[in-house]
Design an enzyme around this catalytic site. Structure first.
Site, PDB file in Angstrom:
ATOM      1  N   ILE A 168      -4.125   4.495   0.934  1.00  0.00           N
ATOM      2  CA  ILE A 168      -4.580   4.715   2.306  1.00  0.00           C
ATOM      3  C   ILE A 168      -5.768   5.667   2.331  1.00  0.00           C
ATOM      4  O   ILE A 168      -6.712   5.489   3.106  1.00  0.00           O
ATOM      5  CB  ILE A 168      -3.438   5.291   3.162  1.00  0.00           C
ATOM      6  N   TYR A 186       0.838  -1.201   0.000  1.00  0.00           N
ATOM      7  CA  TYR A 186       0.000   0.000   0.000  1.00  0.00           C
ATOM      8  C   TYR A 186       0.869   1.245   0.000  1.00  0.00           C
ATOM      9  O   TYR A 186       2.047   1.208   0.361  1.00  0.00           O
ATOM     10  CB  TYR A 186      -0.932   0.021   1.221  1.00  0.00           C
ATOM     11  N   CYS A 187       0.268   2.370  -0.423  1.00  0.00           N
ATOM     12  CA  CYS A 187       0.923   3.678  -0.357  1.00  0.00           C
ATOM     13  C   CYS A 187      -0.171   4.732  -0.186  1.00  0.00           C
ATOM     14  O   CYS A 187      -1.331   4.390   0.042  1.00  0.00           O
ATOM     15  CB  CYS A 187       1.785   3.936  -1.588  1.00  0.00           C
ATOM     16  N   THR A 188       0.170   5.996  -0.297  1.00  0.00           N
ATOM     17  CA  THR A 188      -0.779   7.068   0.021  1.00  0.00           C
ATOM     18  C   THR A 188      -2.021   7.048  -0.863  1.00  0.00           C
ATOM     19  O   THR A 188      -3.147   6.985  -0.367  1.00  0.00           O
ATOM     20  CB  THR A 188      -0.095   8.440  -0.092  1.00  0.00           C
TER      21      THR A 188
END
Length: 318
Positions: free
Chosen positions: A207, A178-180
């Protein structure tokens, strides 16, 4: 209370034949709408975040979706009290995100399976999966998914080497990443697949989407999410708030980021207002006595005062 502004976070991998021309036209449109923000353009697509009023952001989303290749672009939206940026920039880059690979990954050809927030939430609780945070260390330190692995990296381009060096941690597991907002995971998950790892999937929309989804409302997220605008940090978990950040100087709970006062250092550190004042907004003794220290200049402190303050208040030369 009604909030009159919005922040848009978005990206799209799609071929852009003339990035320079696209950039010029895009910047002109954004300025015509009085939008503020940062947008990256390359031959492989667009990656942006900007702020404006409801009407301005609606106009922008309609405009971008009207362009060929962007009809289905996914916008993540936050309602805010004011602009989150002070300027409007559109820049051309070779890549939207830099993995520094000899053989670049094209997400249009290979990428991990998209997991919607509820699917990601369920996978988080599977003992046969490991969760790798694809962001930088300072982003992780402010907030992350419970049980996620923290790559010790300062830049996204360092992630492949870190994975190779630490592959024993997850070589026999299914990998979640996952990332922003999702743009980094598009390439990272594809790279993992090419390297032979078992990739369970990537968090669709990142996220941000996980925090705003009614199915998850940020459950199993601890801390805050780092954002690349003037807000710095935003809440994700709507059910509980667990502080994971620690003051750089005292190790006490802290969610307040500052940049080191030394402009040649500029390190991001978590520091309370009291710590910032005590340590002159700087991460080290060398930075505190740097001739161009921004904290010292902002507060009109003399060299004699700085040296006396250090001698009287700092037991160690942190």
């Amino acid at each position: 209370m009604q909030k009159n502004y919005r922040v848009l976070l978005y990206y799209k991998y799609t071929a852009i034949e003339n990035p320079e021309k696209f950039k010029d036209e895009h910047l002109a449109y954004c300025k015509s709408q009085d939008l503020l923000g940062r947008i990256l353009v390359s031959s492989e697509g667009i990656n942006g975040t900007l702020s404006g009023t409801f009407e301005q952001t609606e106009n922008y989303m309609d405009y971008l979706k009207s362009l060929q290749g962007f009809e289905d672009i996914f916008f993540k939206i936050d309602e805010v009290d004011a602009h989150a940026f002070s300027k409007m920039h559109v820049r051309v880059k070779k890549e939207l995100v830099n993995l520094s690979l000899e053989d670049d990954v094209n997400p249009l050809e290979i990428t991990g399976k998209y997991l919607e927030p509820i699917e990601f939430y369920q996978k988080l609780q599977d003992p046969n999966t490991v969760v790798i945070d694809a962001r930088n260390d300072y982003e992780f330190d402010l907030g992350h998914f419970r049980g996620a692995i923290k790559p010790e990296i300062k830049n996204f381009r360092d992630l492949p080497d870190w994975i190779r060096e630490n592959k024993d941690q997850f070589k026999d597991k299914e990998i979640l990443t996952y990332c922003t907002g999702g743009v980094r995971c598009e390439k990272f998950s594809g790279w993992l697949i090419k390297e032979g790892f078992n990739v369970a999937g990537q968090l669709h929309g990142g996220i941000h989407n996980y925090g705003t989804s009614k199915d998850t409302e940020g459950k199993l997220w601890d801390g805050k999410m780092y954002v690349f605008d003037e807000r710095i940090a935003v809440d994700i978990n709507k059910h509980e708030h667990v502080v994971v950040g620690r003051d750089y100087f005292t190790n006490e709970p802290c969610e307040r980021y500052i940049n080191c006062g030394n402009p040649e250092c500029n390190k991001q550190i978590l520091a309370s207002e009291a710590s910032e004042e005590k340590y002159l907004g700087s991460c080290s003794h060398a930075c505190r006595i740097h001739p161009n220290n921004r904290y010292v200049k902002k507060h009109n402190l003399t060299t004699d005062f700085v040296l006396q303050h250090i001698a009287s208040n700092l037991e160690t030369q942190i």
